[in-house]
Every structure is written in C-alpha cells, then in structure tokens.
Design a protein around this motif. Structure first.
Motif, PDB file in Angstrom:
ATOM      1  N   LEU A 260      -5.639 -12.547  40.975  1.00  0.00           N
ATOM      2  CA  LEU A 260      -4.938 -11.520  40.221  1.00  0.00           C
ATOM      3  C   LEU A 260      -5.186 -11.692  38.732  1.00  0.00           C
ATOM      4  CD1 LEU A 260      -2.969  -9.156  40.274  1.00  0.00           C
ATOM      5  CD2 LEU A 260      -1.099 -10.785  40.445  1.00  0.00           C
ATOM      6  N   ASN A 261      -5.207 -12.959  38.296  1.00  0.00           N
ATOM      7  CA  ASN A 261      -5.509 -13.304  36.906  1.00  0.00           C
ATOM      8  C   ASN A 261      -6.511 -14.458  36.919  1.00  0.00           C
ATOM      9  OD1 ASN A 261      -3.535 -11.634  35.286  1.00  0.00           O
ATOM     10  ND2 ASN A 261      -2.102 -12.712  36.610  1.00  0.00           N
ATOM     11  N   GLU A 262      -7.747 -14.175  36.554  1.00  0.00           N
ATOM     12  CA  GLU A 262      -8.793 -15.197  36.591  1.00  0.00           C
ATOM     13  C   GLU A 262      -8.423 -16.415  35.757  1.00  0.00           C
ATOM     14  OE1 GLU A 262     -12.041 -16.703  38.195  1.00  0.00           O
ATOM     15  OE2 GLU A 262     -11.790 -14.543  38.406  1.00  0.00           O
ATOM     16  N   GLY A 263      -7.722 -16.194  34.661  1.00  0.00           N
ATOM     17  CA  GLY A 263      -7.378 -17.289  33.769  1.00  0.00           C
ATOM     18  C   GLY A 263      -6.345 -18.252  34.317  1.00  0.00           C
ATOM     19  N   LEU A 264      -5.717 -17.917  35.450  1.00  0.00           N
ATOM     20  CA  LEU A 264      -4.706 -18.797  36.023  1.00  0.00           C
ATOM     21  C   LEU A 264      -5.216 -19.611  37.199  1.00  0.00           C
ATOM     22  CD1 LEU A 264      -1.493 -16.554  35.920  1.00  0.00           C
ATOM     23  CD2 LEU A 264      -2.061 -18.506  34.454  1.00  0.00           C
ATOM     24  N   VAL A 265      -6.478 -19.426  37.570  1.00  0.00           N
ATOM     25  CA  VAL A 265      -7.062 -20.171  38.687  1.00  0.00           C
ATOM     26  C   VAL A 265      -8.263 -20.962  38.184  1.00  0.00           C
ATOM     27  CG1 VAL A 265      -8.173 -20.006  40.950  1.00  0.00           C
ATOM     28  CG2 VAL A 265      -6.282 -18.471  40.372  1.00  0.00           C
ATOM     29  N   ARG A 266      -8.240 -22.263  38.421  1.00  0.00           N
ATOM     30  CA  ARG A 266      -9.298 -23.160  37.956  1.00  0.00           C
ATOM     31  C   ARG A 266     -10.168 -23.576  39.142  1.00  0.00           C
ATOM     32  NH1 ARG A 266      -6.212 -27.178  35.669  1.00  0.00           N
ATOM     33  NH2 ARG A 266      -6.665 -28.704  37.283  1.00  0.00           N
ATOM     34  N   LYS A 267     -11.448 -23.696  38.891  1.00  0.00           N
ATOM     35  CA  LYS A 267     -12.392 -24.133  39.925  1.00  0.00           C
ATOM     36  C   LYS A 267     -12.895 -25.533  39.578  1.00  0.00           C
ATOM     37  CE  LYS A 267     -13.977 -19.350  40.481  1.00  0.00           C
ATOM     38  NZ  LYS A 267     -13.243 -18.779  39.332  1.00  0.00           N
ATOM     39  N   GLU A 268     -12.874 -26.431  40.582  1.00  0.00           N
ATOM     40  CA  GLU A 268     -13.308 -27.813  40.376  1.00  0.00           C
ATOM     41  C   GLU A 268     -14.179 -28.268  41.541  1.00  0.00           C
ATOM     42  OE1 GLU A 268      -9.961 -30.348  39.972  1.00  0.00           O
ATOM     43  OE2 GLU A 268      -9.341 -29.550  38.018  1.00  0.00           O
ATOM     44  N   ALA A 269     -15.144 -29.110  41.259  1.00  0.00           N
ATOM     45  CA  ALA A 269     -15.983 -29.675  42.325  1.00  0.00           C
ATOM     46  C   ALA A 269     -15.169 -30.689  43.122  1.00  0.00           C
ATOM     47  CB  ALA A 269     -17.219 -30.339  41.735  1.00  0.00           C
ATOM     48  N   ASP A 270     -15.274 -30.607  44.445  1.00  0.00           N
ATOM     49  CA  ASP A 270     -14.570 -31.514  45.350  1.00  0.00           C
ATOM     50  C   ASP A 270     -15.617 -32.318  46.121  1.00  0.00           C
ATOM     51  OD1 ASP A 270     -13.217 -32.793  47.381  1.00  0.00           O
ATOM     52  OD2 ASP A 270     -11.919 -31.089  47.848  1.00  0.00           O
ATOM     53  N   TYR A 271     -15.671 -33.638  45.850  1.00  0.00           N
ATOM     54  CA  TYR A 271     -16.672 -34.515  46.477  1.00  0.00           C
ATOM     55  C   TYR A 271     -16.096 -35.337  47.627  1.00  0.00           C
ATOM     56  CZ  TYR A 271     -19.102 -33.512  42.073  1.00  0.00           C
ATOM     57  OH  TYR A 271     -19.702 -32.887  41.001  1.00  0.00           O
ATOM     58  N   SER A 272     -14.912 -34.960  48.100  1.00  0.00           N
ATOM     59  CA  SER A 272     -14.222 -35.808  49.073  1.00  0.00           C
ATOM     60  C   SER A 272     -14.853 -35.779  50.464  1.00  0.00           C
ATOM     61  CB  SER A 272     -12.752 -35.388  49.184  1.00  0.00           C
ATOM     62  OG  SER A 272     -12.658 -34.036  49.618  1.00  0.00           O
ATOM     63  N   GLY A 273     -15.573 -34.725  50.825  1.00  0.00           N
ATOM     64  CA  GLY A 273     -16.166 -34.624  52.149  1.00  0.00           C
ATOM     65  C   GLY A 273     -17.659 -34.893  52.144  1.00  0.00           C
ATOM     66  N   SER A 274     -18.297 -34.557  53.253  1.00  0.00           N
ATOM     67  CA  SER A 274     -19.747 -34.769  53.356  1.00  0.00           C
ATOM     68  C   SER A 274     -20.528 -33.765  52.536  1.00  0.00           C
ATOM     69  CB  SER A 274     -20.176 -34.683  54.825  1.00  0.00           C
ATOM     70  OG  SER A 274     -19.817 -33.419  55.384  1.00  0.00           O
ATOM     71  N   GLN A 275     -19.895 -32.633  52.231  1.00  0.00           N
ATOM     72  CA  GLN A 275     -20.525 -31.613  51.405  1.00  0.00           C
ATOM     73  C   GLN A 275     -19.646 -31.321  50.193  1.00  0.00           C
ATOM     74  OE1 GLN A 275     -21.078 -28.287  54.096  1.00  0.00           O
ATOM     75  NE2 GLN A 275     -23.187 -28.906  54.524  1.00  0.00           N
ATOM     76  N   VAL A 276     -20.287 -31.041  49.067  1.00  0.00           N
ATOM     77  CA  VAL A 276     -19.541 -30.695  47.861  1.00  0.00           C
ATOM     78  C   VAL A 276     -18.952 -29.302  48.032  1.00  0.00           C
ATOM     79  CG1 VAL A 276     -19.649 -30.334  45.375  1.00  0.00           C
ATOM     80  CG2 VAL A 276     -21.044 -32.118  46.434  1.00  0.00           C
ATOM     81  N   LYS A 277     -17.654 -29.189  47.778  1.00  0.00           N
ATOM     82  CA  LYS A 277     -16.980 -27.897  47.870  1.00  0.00           C
ATOM     83  C   LYS A 277     -16.384 -27.538  46.509  1.00  0.00           C
ATOM     84  CE  LYS A 277     -14.308 -29.301  51.233  1.00  0.00           C
ATOM     85  NZ  LYS A 277     -13.273 -29.293  52.313  1.00  0.00           N
ATOM     86  N   VAL A 278     -16.032 -26.264  46.352  1.00  0.00           N
ATOM     87  CA  VAL A 278     -15.390 -25.800  45.126  1.00  0.00           C
ATOM     88  C   VAL A 278     -13.902 -25.632  45.413  1.00  0.00           C
ATOM     89  CG1 VAL A 278     -15.257 -24.004  43.368  1.00  0.00           C
ATOM     90  CG2 VAL A 278     -17.468 -24.628  44.356  1.00  0.00           C
ATOM     91  N   ALA A 279     -13.107 -26.523  44.858  1.00  0.00           N
ATOM     92  CA  ALA A 279     -11.657 -26.477  45.060  1.00  0.00           C
ATOM     93  C   ALA A 279     -11.026 -25.507  44.067  1.00  0.00           C
ATOM     94  CB  ALA A 279     -11.050 -27.863  44.894  1.00  0.00           C
ATOM     95  N   LEU A 280      -9.957 -24.866  44.495  1.00  0.00           N
ATOM     96  CA  LEU A 280      -9.198 -23.950  43.651  1.00  0.00           C
ATOM     97  C   LEU A 280      -7.878 -24.600  43.274  1.00  0.00           C
ATOM     98  CD1 LEU A 280      -9.719 -20.698  45.764  1.00  0.00           C
ATOM     99  CD2 LEU A 280     -10.985 -21.368  43.712  1.00  0.00           C
ATOM    100  N   LYS A 281      -7.552 -24.565  41.978  1.00  0.00           N
ATOM    101  CA  LYS A 281      -6.283 -25.114  41.513  1.00  0.00           C
ATOM    102  C   LYS A 281      -5.578 -24.109  40.611  1.00  0.00           C
ATOM    103  CE  LYS A 281      -6.975 -30.079  41.877  1.00  0.00           C
ATOM    104  NZ  LYS A 281      -6.792 -31.382  41.200  1.00  0.00           N
ATOM    105  N   SER A 282      -4.278 -24.151  40.665  1.00  0.00           N
ATOM    106  CA  SER A 282      -3.488 -23.337  39.753  1.00  0.00           C
ATOM    107  C   SER A 282      -3.567 -23.974  38.374  1.00  0.00           C
ATOM    108  CB  SER A 282      -2.038 -23.266  40.232  1.00  0.00           C
ATOM    109  OG  SER A 282      -1.275 -22.426  39.393  1.00  0.00           O
ATOM    110  N   ARG A 283      -3.992 -23.217  37.397  1.00  0.00           N
ATOM    111  CA  ARG A 283      -4.310 -23.791  36.083  1.00  0.00           C
ATOM    112  C   ARG A 283      -3.128 -24.490  35.422  1.00  0.00           C
ATOM    113  NH1 ARG A 283      -6.511 -20.313  30.847  1.00  0.00           N
ATOM    114  NH2 ARG A 283      -5.994 -21.860  29.250  1.00  0.00           N
ATOM    115  N   LEU A 284      -1.958 -23.887  35.443  1.00  0.00           N
ATOM    116  CA  LEU A 284      -0.850 -24.440  34.679  1.00  0.00           C
ATOM    117  C   LEU A 284      -0.015 -25.451  35.462  1.00  0.00           C
ATOM    118  CD1 LEU A 284       0.340 -21.318  32.661  1.00  0.00           C
ATOM    119  CD2 LEU A 284      -1.259 -23.120  31.998  1.00  0.00           C
ATOM    120  N   SER A 285       0.132 -25.286  36.758  1.00  0.00           N
ATOM    121  CA  SER A 285       0.904 -26.253  37.528  1.00  0.00           C
ATOM    122  C   SER A 285       0.035 -27.379  38.066  1.00  0.00           C
ATOM    123  CB  SER A 285       1.603 -25.571  38.705  1.00  0.00           C
ATOM    124  OG  SER A 285       0.683 -25.261  39.739  1.00  0.00           O
ATOM    125  N   GLY A 286      -1.292 -27.145  38.139  1.00  0.00           N
ATOM    126  CA  GLY A 286      -2.187 -28.146  38.694  1.00  0.00           C
ATOM    127  C   GLY A 286      -2.175 -28.205  40.206  1.00  0.00           C
TER     128      GLY A 286
END
Length: 346
Positions: A260-286
């Motif tokens: 709904l608001n691009e500025g409130l959703v952060r994208k981060e690389a997630d290396y926890s599994g066998s493949q790198v994924k793009v994790a989504l985080k709420s920007r202000l609450s984390g």
C-alpha cells in the motif's frame, strides 16, 4: 526524494490539503534524512541551519560554532497521512536526548538536539512526547532536548541535500562509525521492549514478527479473506497492504501485488536457507512480514507473500473510525470520502 521538484508546488498543496512543516535537529543532518524519507505523507525533506542569530550561514561557519545555529532537517508532510506524533516517535529514536553537548561523535552546540515547533499544537504534542519519554524511564539521565519556537530556516548547500543517496559510501562509513545504531539497539530494542511485545502479541505473532517464523499454509487468518479493506502492521498499525492488490493465495498465505505504501516495507536478503530469499520487513516496527517472490500472474511481476500473523485487517467500513480515512478512496463503493495523495499508492 527530490526537493527541487517539490518546493514550487508547496503553496498549491497547502491550499488543497493540510500540509504542515516539522523541524528537527539531531546532530549531523546527513543522518536525519533517511529515517523520514519516502514515508507516506512526507513530501520533502530539506537539510539546513536554524536556531541561531546570523543570516544565511554556511556549513563552515556553523561548524565553527560562531552562528548559534544547529544543523537540522525541515520536513514538509501531510498530517492526515502521517501525523506529527509519528514524526516525533521516529525523532526520539534517532537521538541521545540526554546529551547536551552534541550528538554521538559530533560535538558542539551546532550538533545539539532540538525540536523547533511551528505552532501551539506542535508545541503541546512535542512537550507531551518529551514528558512521556521521561516518565518511561528508558533513559537514566535527564531529557535535555530543547523544544523551542521555530525561527528562520536556511537551506544548506546542495552537497548536503539528500547526502545518504548522493554520497552513499561516505555516508555509510560515517553512519557506521557514529555510534547511532548501537545506541538505538540498546535503548529501543532491549529486553524490556521484547517483554512488552510478548505481552502484546500471541505466541505465533511473536515468533513470526520477531524470529521470522512462517505460519502454516492454508491454516491462517487471512489466506482466503475476501472482504474489502486494508492490512496493517500487527505491532504499530502502519498501513501495509490493501484488498484491491490482493492476489489468489496459491501458496496458502495472503499475497499482494504491491504494498500500500512502498516506503513502509523494507526488503532484505535472507541467507538462512539453502537459497537466498528476499525477506519483507515492516520498516518502522522491524516486524518480519514474509517474502518477495516472482510471479507471472501478478500485475507487478512480484508476489508479496505475507504471514497473517504479521497483519491486522481493517474492513473498509471501519477505516474512518480506525484512523485510516485517507484510504477510503481505494474502494469505489465508498464515495465522497477523504482522499490521499496520488503518489502514495501507484
């Protein structure tokens, strides 16, 4: 954010909407732009100098402590989309409010913390937020951040505007060395904060938002929700997704073509599994939300797969009462409601 294009339009915007100005000093102004940039309702952010007694000061003059001015940022924003109280919440988490001699590695009055209020309503809200911070016991020392009436604001030299984007390497090196990150983690994400979250959330919500757990597919609250409305952050209520952007839940979890608001959703690389994924985080609450996936059926080409446990659904008929009236325009069945800026939701 491009201030150059925004500034000539501000007078017209003020006539159409309740556009306001907030001014904050929190040490080096390079570090005070990014936390506010691209938030919904924020129209422009300008770095400059204020609070002193000379006209048109330069960066060098302010740094020599001969002008009385502090480095500051001036934010033009729509309070119906992002209220002043939320700006204050962010501001307090950027500074050391107990330091009267500067901020972090930058010393001197030009790096002092201060809230410059533009009207009586802002002053009252700023004073209330300061009192609440003192009462919280979060800091052992006295809260010394000034709350003073706003005066003339002088735009800084162009090299200092949007510095975190135009000089990324220099900014990153400076920011990492400043001590701001460690300070914030210690005082705003400590044991007491996590204990409070445990009380606020269910065990599943806590594990998903704080530890990146995934809830069961096809066995969660919103995977097959067909009601019209918006989905907000379960922790702080930030509006994140809407039903008009909701996709078929082929994976058994609520999915969307875009935030709904691009500025409130952060994208981060997630290396926890066998493949790198793009994790989504709420920007202000984390809060951990879910993952970004490629999709051939999504209009955007992407699928924002989100855990229901990270969200709270607000039906369209309750938006006004719940404080989300600006988003009524998303639903054609509701007419003559308040409108939000067109650029908040592509």
């Amino acid at each position: 954010m491009n201030e150059e294009k925004q500034q000539p339009e501000l007078s017209g915007l003020r006539e159409q909407k309740k556009i306001e100005t907030a001014t904050f000093a929190g040490g080096c102004f390079w570090c005070m732009v990014k936390p506010f940039d691209q938030l919904p309702g924020v129209i422009s952010i300008v770095s400059g100098y204020t609070g002193g007694y000379t006209d048109n000061p330069t960066y060098e003059e302010v740094g020599m402590e001969t002008t009385g001015h502090a480095e500051a940022v001036q934010i033009t924003y729509d309070p119906e989309i992002f209220p002043y109280e939320r700006l204050l919440d962010i501001y307090w988490q950027l500074i050391d409010p107990t330091d009267s001699g500067g901020q972090f590695m930058d010393r001197g009055a030009s790096y002092r913390s201060a809230i410059f209020t533009h009207n009586e309503e802002q002053r009252q809200k700023a004073e209330a937020s300061k009192q609440a911070l003192e009462a919280s016991g979060r800091f052992k020392g006295k809260i010394v951040t000034e709350i003073v009436p706003a005066g003339p604001f002088y735009r800084a030299e162009e090299v200092h505007q949007n510095y975190y984007n135009t000089h990324r390497n220099d900014y990153n090196l400076y920011y990492e060395a400043s001590g701001r990150v460690d300070f914030t983690e210690k005082h705003w994400r400590g044991k007491k904060d996590l204990e409070q979250l445990r009380k606020q959330l269910t065990p599943l919500q806590y594990e998903v938002t704080q530890h990146g757990a995934s809830e069961p597919a096809y066995d969660n609250e919103y995977w097959n929700n067909t009601r019209e409305g918006i989905y907000v952050d379960i922790i702080n209520g930030d509006p994140l997704f809407s039903s008009p952007d909701q996709l078929e839940a082929e994976t058994g979890r609520p999915s969307f073509s875009q935030p709904l608001n691009e500025g409130l959703v952060r994208k981060e690389a997630d290396y926890s599994g066998s493949q790198v994924k793009v994790a989504l985080k709420s920007r202000l609450s984390g809060a951990h939300l879910g993952y970004l996936l490629r999709s051939e059926t999504s209009p955007s080409g992407f699928q924002y797969e989100v855990n229901s446990a990270s969200l709270r659904f607000v039906p369209k008929e309750e938006l006004e009462q719940a404080g989300y009236g600006a988003y009524i325009r998303l639903f054609s069945a509701i007419v003559n409601g308040p409108t939000a800026p067109e650029d908040d939701h592509p």
